[in-house]
Design a protein around this motif. Structure first.
Motif, PDB file in Angstrom:
ATOM      1  N   VAL A 238       0.858  -1.191   0.000  1.00 33.14           N
ATOM      2  CA  VAL A 238       0.000   0.000   0.000  1.00 33.14           C
ATOM      3  C   VAL A 238       0.888   1.233   0.000  1.00 33.14           C
ATOM      4  O   VAL A 238       1.781   1.365   0.841  1.00 33.14           O
ATOM      5  N   GLN A 239       0.648   2.124  -0.952  1.00 40.73           N
ATOM      6  CA  GLN A 239       1.330   3.411  -1.019  1.00 40.73           C
ATOM      7  C   GLN A 239       0.280   4.490  -1.197  1.00 40.73           C
ATOM      8  O   GLN A 239      -0.395   4.538  -2.228  1.00 40.73           O
ATOM      9  N   LYS A 240       0.127   5.313  -0.180  1.00 42.38           N
ATOM     10  CA  LYS A 240      -0.888   6.369  -0.203  1.00 42.38           C
ATOM     11  C   LYS A 240      -2.244   5.757  -0.555  1.00 42.38           C
ATOM     12  O   LYS A 240      -2.729   4.891   0.150  1.00 42.38           O
ATOM     13  N   GLY A 241      -2.840   6.182  -1.661  1.00 41.47           N
ATOM     14  CA  GLY A 241      -4.162   5.683  -2.028  1.00 41.47           C
ATOM     15  C   GLY A 241      -4.138   4.553  -3.033  1.00 41.47           C
ATOM     16  O   GLY A 241      -5.177   4.225  -3.629  1.00 41.47           O
ATOM     17  N   GLU A 242      -2.981   3.931  -3.236  1.00 36.41           N
ATOM     18  CA  GLU A 242      -2.850   2.854  -4.211  1.00 36.41           C
ATOM     19  C   GLU A 242      -2.470   1.554  -3.511  1.00 36.41           C
ATOM     20  O   GLU A 242      -1.637   1.546  -2.605  1.00 36.41           O
ATOM     21  N   ALA A 243      -3.085   0.462  -3.947  1.00 31.56           N
ATOM     22  CA  ALA A 243      -2.815  -0.844  -3.350  1.00 31.56           C
ATOM     23  C   ALA A 243      -2.319  -1.819  -4.406  1.00 31.56           C
ATOM     24  O   ALA A 243      -2.877  -1.894  -5.506  1.00 31.56           O
ATOM     25  N   SER A 244      -1.249  -2.528  -4.077  1.00 36.38           N
ATOM     26  CA  SER A 244      -0.817  -3.669  -4.880  1.00 36.38           C
ATOM     27  C   SER A 244      -1.465  -4.913  -4.275  1.00 36.38           C
ATOM     28  O   SER A 244      -2.403  -4.802  -3.489  1.00 36.38           O
TER      29      SER A 244
END
Length: 312
Positions: A238-244
């Motif tokens: 998870v980076q800020k508002g993005e999810a792998s």
């Protein structure tokens, strides 16, 4: 200060006390909510007005609603939950394995089968020409082989069951990663004005703790209040508002010899660009880490010991 000023001062004081009471009521209402952090209305005096005789106070206002939470302790909780979840997963799986290895009240385990086999062998060596002794020996040998095969098959089934639990855990981690990314965005928007989104932060902490219980993730908070969540010690899920995401992929080099054979899963990190990286060996904590250790380590050693015993 005129009458209007006195009335304004009283109004501000009542407003401050109303916020304080609402905060207390909120704390009481959430007393039974797991992961809720107590909140406190912090009051500060409003700027005084200057007069010929000096400065005259103008009352009080609520500066902020402060959350009674310690980031260091929260981080320790996340770490401890990951360790405990791994231990619990291994312990529960081992209890299942013990049911196949223990003798039980019926005396149908490996120890009893070995005892009967050696007793039959001893009787046969004392009277090799005896037909009953030969029959008993053959029956004891067949029973011992059956017990070995049944036990090995049961342990292999446990590996398959652990593998299924790992797949379910991965699916939950991915769902939580999406929620974490959403909460990062909502917190960033809510705190743009300078206030702290206490309830959203509590919810995010609960999500983080559950993610850690499953896969031993860690988190770093940036200057904007977003969590960078790391899986497998170095992969940003998870980076800020993005999810792998994590992805369970068949491992052709790790196959259980059931009928039909089952290829066990390896845990891959899937970047937002779709690139897959095997991080199975990097997940050692959380429920998934504990199950991986049981599936690929503990059961493997038990099967090796069983094979060595059968070969002697």
């Amino acid at each position: 200060m005129g009458l209007q000023g006195v009335l304004n001062l009283g109004k501000n004081s009542l407003a401050q006390n109303q916020v304080a009471l609402q905060t207390i009521a909120h704390n009481i209402a959430n007393a039974g909510v797991e992961g809720y952090s107590r909140q406190e209305a912090i009051a500060v005096n409003t700027p005084p007005t200057q007069h010929a005789f000096g400065f005259l106070g103008s009352g009080v206002r609520v500066d902020t609603i402060r959350q009674a939470a310690d980031r260091f302790l929260n981080g320790q909780i996340v770490s401890i939950k990951a360790e405990f979840a791994a231990f619990r997963a291994r312990s529960e799986a081992m209890r299942l394995a013990e049911t196949f290895l223990n003798e039980g009240a019926s005396g149908t385990g490996i120890s009893s089968a070995l005892t009967r086999f050696f007793q039959a062998a001893e009787a046969l060596s004392a009277r090799p020409e005896g037909a009953p002794e030969r029959t008993d020996f053959l029956n004891a040998a067949a029973n011992l082989a059956r017990v070995f095969n049944t036990t090995a098959s049961s342990l292999q089934d446990l590996r398959v069951q652990a593998d299924r639990d790992i797949v379910r855990g991965i699916a939950e981690v991915n769902d939580l990663a999406g929620r974490m990314a959403d909460l990062n965005g909502r917190i960033q928007v809510a705190e743009a004005g300078g206030n702290t989104a206490n309830d959203l932060r509590d919810e995010r902490q609960r999500v983080l703790e559950r993610m850690s219980e499953l896969s031993g993730v860690t988190a770093i908070e940036d200057n904007e209040g977003s969590f960078l969540v790391i899986a497998g010690r170095s992969f940003p899920i998870v980076q800020k508002g993005e999810a792998s995401s994590l992805k369970a992929v068949d491992n052709a080099d790790n196959v259980v010899g059931t009928v039909p054979p089952v290829a066990l899963k390896q845990v891959n990190f899937e970047s937002q660009g779709g690139e897959l990286t095997d991080i199975t060996a990097r997940i050692s904590e959380g429920q998934i880490g504990g199950l991986l250790q049981f599936r690929d380590g503990t059961v493997g050693r038990l099967l090796d010991d069983l094979n060595n015993l059968a070969a002697t």
